[in-house]
Design a protein around this motif. Sequence first.
Motif, mmCIF file in Angstrom:
data_model
loop_
_atom_site.group_PDB
_atom_site.id
_atom_site.type_symbol
_atom_site.label_atom_id
_atom_site.label_comp_id
_atom_site.label_asym_id
_atom_site.label_seq_id
_atom_site.Cartn_x
_atom_site.Cartn_y
_atom_site.Cartn_z
ATOM 1 N N UNK A 96 48.182 47.599 41.101
ATOM 2 C CA UNK A 96 47.233 48.483 40.413
ATOM 3 C C UNK A 96 46.226 47.696 39.578
ATOM 4 N N UNK A 97 46.701 46.662 38.892
ATOM 5 C CA UNK A 97 45.831 45.944 37.958
ATOM 6 C C UNK A 97 45.091 44.772 38.596
ATOM 7 N N UNK A 98 45.615 44.257 39.703
ATOM 8 C CA UNK A 98 44.968 43.134 40.375
ATOM 9 C C UNK A 98 44.292 43.653 41.644
ATOM 10 N N UNK A 99 42.998 43.466 41.728
ATOM 11 C CA UNK A 99 42.245 43.949 42.878
ATOM 12 C C UNK A 99 42.625 43.139 44.124
ATOM 13 N N UNK A 100 42.384 43.670 45.320
ATOM 14 C CA UNK A 100 42.734 42.941 46.547
ATOM 15 C C UNK A 100 42.167 41.525 46.599
ATOM 16 N N UNK A 101 41.013 41.307 45.966
ATOM 17 C CA UNK A 101 40.427 39.966 45.933
ATOM 18 C C UNK A 101 41.227 39.008 45.062
ATOM 19 N N UNK A 102 42.126 39.561 44.230
ATOM 20 C CA UNK A 102 42.885 38.744 43.293
ATOM 21 C C UNK A 102 42.341 38.751 41.881
ATOM 22 N N UNK A 103 41.227 39.439 41.631
ATOM 23 C CA UNK A 103 40.605 39.470 40.314
ATOM 24 C C UNK A 103 41.248 40.557 39.461
ATOM 25 N N UNK A 104 41.611 40.201 38.224
ATOM 26 C CA UNK A 104 42.127 41.191 37.281
ATOM 27 C C UNK A 104 41.063 42.264 37.052
ATOM 28 N N UNK A 105 41.462 43.527 37.056
ATOM 29 C CA UNK A 105 40.482 44.613 37.054
ATOM 30 C C UNK A 105 39.589 44.639 35.827
ATOM 31 N N UNK A 106 40.003 44.002 34.721
ATOM 32 C CA UNK A 106 39.152 43.994 33.532
ATOM 33 C C UNK A 106 38.042 42.956 33.624
ATOM 34 N N UNK A 107 38.113 42.070 34.609
ATOM 35 C CA UNK A 107 37.061 41.096 34.940
ATOM 36 C C UNK A 107 36.794 40.060 33.857
ATOM 37 N N UNK A 108 37.602 39.988 32.834
ATOM 38 C CA UNK A 108 37.483 38.912 31.861
ATOM 39 C C UNK A 108 38.133 37.665 32.443
ATOM 40 N N UNK A 109 37.414 36.537 32.451
ATOM 41 C CA UNK A 109 37.965 35.297 33.000
ATOM 42 C C UNK A 109 39.148 34.814 32.165
ATOM 43 N N UNK A 110 39.047 34.957 30.851
ATOM 44 C CA UNK A 110 40.152 34.557 29.975
ATOM 45 C C UNK A 110 41.407 35.373 30.241
ATOM 46 N N UNK A 111 41.247 36.686 30.334
ATOM 47 C CA UNK A 111 42.414 37.540 30.569
ATOM 48 C C UNK A 111 42.930 37.391 31.997
ATOM 49 N N UNK A 112 42.062 36.966 32.911
ATOM 50 C CA UNK A 112 42.553 36.698 34.263
ATOM 51 C C UNK A 112 43.562 35.539 34.232
ATOM 52 N N UNK A 113 43.278 34.509 33.452
ATOM 53 C CA UNK A 113 44.222 33.396 33.323
ATOM 54 C C UNK A 113 45.558 33.878 32.764
ATOM 55 N N UNK A 114 45.511 34.689 31.696
ATOM 56 C CA UNK A 114 46.744 35.231 31.123
ATOM 57 C C UNK A 114 47.495 36.052 32.156
ATOM 58 N N UNK A 115 46.790 36.929 32.864
ATOM 59 C CA UNK A 115 47.441 37.781 33.857
ATOM 60 C C UNK A 115 48.004 36.966 35.021
ATOM 61 N N UNK A 116 47.352 35.854 35.366
ATOM 62 C CA UNK A 116 47.872 35.014 36.443
ATOM 63 C C UNK A 116 49.199 34.396 36.045
#
Length: 628
Positions: free
Chosen positions: A274-294
Motif C-alpha cells: 500500500x505504501x510503496x508504489x510498484x516503482x519502489x518509491x515511497x508514496x510520500x515521495x520524500x527522499x529522506x523518508x524513502x531511506x527510512x522506509x527502505x
Amino acid sequence: MDDKIRYFFPKLRNRLSAQKTRLFEKLPVEIISLRGIDTCGGWRGMTDRLHVFLGKSVTESIRYNNDTGAILAAANKACNHVFALLGSGDVKLDPIIWNKEIKTGFEWPTGIYYSKLRKTTPQGSDIKIPWELSRCHHLLWLGEAYVITGEEKYAWEVANELNDWIDTNPLMYSVNWTCAMEVAIRAVNWMYALLFIVDSVHFTDELAEKVYRSLYQHGFFIYNNLERTIPYSNNHYYSDIVGLLYLGQLFHQTRQGKKWFRFALSQYYTETLAQILPSGVDYEKSVSYHRLMTELAMYPYYMLERVGANVPEIVRQRLVHMVQYVKLNAMPNGRAPMVADNDDGRFLPFVPRDFREHLYLTDSNSLDNRIVASSADMLSFESVSLGSRLIQDSKIAILRKGDSYLFVNNADRWRYDKEKSGYIGTHIHNDLLSFVYAVGGTEVIVDPGGYVYTSDMERHEEFRSTSKHNTVVVDGEEQHLRDRSRTFMMKYNSTSRFLELVEKQDCDICTGEYFTIKGRLTHNRSFCLEQQQLTIMDTLVKSGKGHKAALFYHFAPGISPVLEDKAVSFEMHGMRFLLKIGSSCPVKMSIKDDTVSPSYGVLQDSKTLVGNFEFDETTQICTTISYR
C-alpha cells in the motif's frame, strides 16, 4: 462502495482503541502490561532467542569492516555522554537526562500520563530531540565498539544506560512513551545492542530479565497505540508493525507474542504494497523518508527469512525496487538529493554517516547489509541503468547526460490523491515542477530541505512554501494551501497533470504541467538537459491582466552568484557557470541572502536568484544554465 461505509469500521476500531488507552490511566498498567510474560532464561536464554531471528554470525561482520574509525569515534563520544541530536551540535549530558530538550534545556515532567505530555511542550522546544536520544541509536555504536576492541567500558555503558532508561522512564509516564513509532524503533535498537555485548561480563542474568520485561511492555504499548490512519497510513504505522514483528519473535513462546507476530506479519505485507508504489518509491515521495522506509521494509525481510516465513514474491520485488530507487536518485557525488521533508530518520544506523549518504543500502558488502542479512540469503539487487528515467507512478524524472544530473518532481500529494478540498497530513512540499541540478561532484541548484517541524512553525511553513523551491509563483498563490495551525496539513489546490520524458542523442527532454484550482493557473515547464547546458522553458497561462510573477532558483551553499547584464555568473570547482533568463516581458533579477537545510535542525547560508516579472494572459520564460 461509498467511502463512508468502507471506512466506518476501521475508524470505529481506532476510536475504541483510543478509548481503551484512556482507561489505562485509571488501571494498574504496570501489572496489566506484563500479563502472560514468560522468563527469558537469563543472559543465555536471551542470547539464544536473539540469535534465532537476528542471526548467529552478526558479530563476525563487525570485527572486519571499513567503518571502524567512524564507529569508534561515535562510540567514544557516547561513552563521554556527548550527543549531537537533530542540529544541536555536540552537547554533553552528564548525567544523561532522557526527557531533556538539549537545545532549549526544557525537561518534560515524569508522572504525567503519556497522552497529556505533548500538550506540555513549550513553543520553541522540539519533542523530537528526547525521542531521538531515546531511540538509542548510539547503543549500536557502543556495542559494535565492544565487538571491535573487546574493551568492557563500551559494554558497561550499554548495560548502564539500559538500566537507567528503564528506571527513569516508567511505562506510559514519560515523554518517551508518547509515540508508538519511537517505542518500536527503540525496541529493535535495544535487541541489536544486547546481541553485540553477549560476551561481556556486564550482560548479566539480571540485566537480561530486566530488559526482557521492558521489551514486553514495549510490545504491549505499541499494540495498544497503533498509529493507523484512515484511509491510509504512513511511516509511523509501518514502524509500529515492524517493531511488533521483532517483538513477536522475541516473545514467540507467549500468547501475546504470537498474536503480535501474526498481526504484524499480515500488516507488513499489506502496508508494503500500500505504501510503496510498484516503482519502489515511497508514496510520500520524500527522499529522506524513502531511506527510512527502505530500512524499515528491507531489514525485517531478512529476519523473516531466518525464521522461515514465506515472504510473497510481490513483496520481495517491492523491496528490490525500493533499493533500486535509492541508486537511481543518487547524484554524481553519491549523495541523495534533498526533496520534501527530512528529519534525519533512521531505523538501525549501524554506521554513523552523513545524512545524505544512502548508497550503503545498495551495497551488499556494506556493514549494514552484512549485519541485517546475517544467516539469511541476501536480496539480489538487480543491476539498474543510470541513464535517464521517468518514474511514472510517482511523477518523478531523473535525467543524466554526461556529468550532468537533473531531478524533476511533479508528484501528487499522496498515494490516494483526490480532487477535493480536504486536509491531509503529508511530508511533501509545494514543489511541483521544482528540480535539483548537479554537474559531476558539484551541486548547483538545490532543494532547500525541510529544517524543523513543530519547534518553529513559521520556518517549517517557509521551507514547505512554493517560493522556497525552484519554480514559479504567480500572484502569490501557493501550489497547495498551507494551514499553520495543523502540522503537515495542506489543503488541495493543484492538480499535477502529467510528466513526460523523451530521450534523444544530444539531449533528454522532460515536460510537465500542473493546474491550480484557486488561481486557475496553468504552468507548463520543459527541461532540455545537454551535457554542458540545461534549458528550462516555462509557459504560464492565466486569464486576466497584470499578473505578478516570480521565478526562484536556489543555489547550493558556497556558490556566490554575480549579477551581469541579463545574466548571472559564478564559479565552482574550476567550472564557470552562466545563467541567462530570456522573456518577451521584462524580468528584473535580484540575488537575495537565503538559507538551506542539509539536515534536520541545521541551517546553511546560501543565495537565491529571484526573477520578477508581470504578464497578461500568457507568457514564456526561457532559462539557460551552461558551464565550461
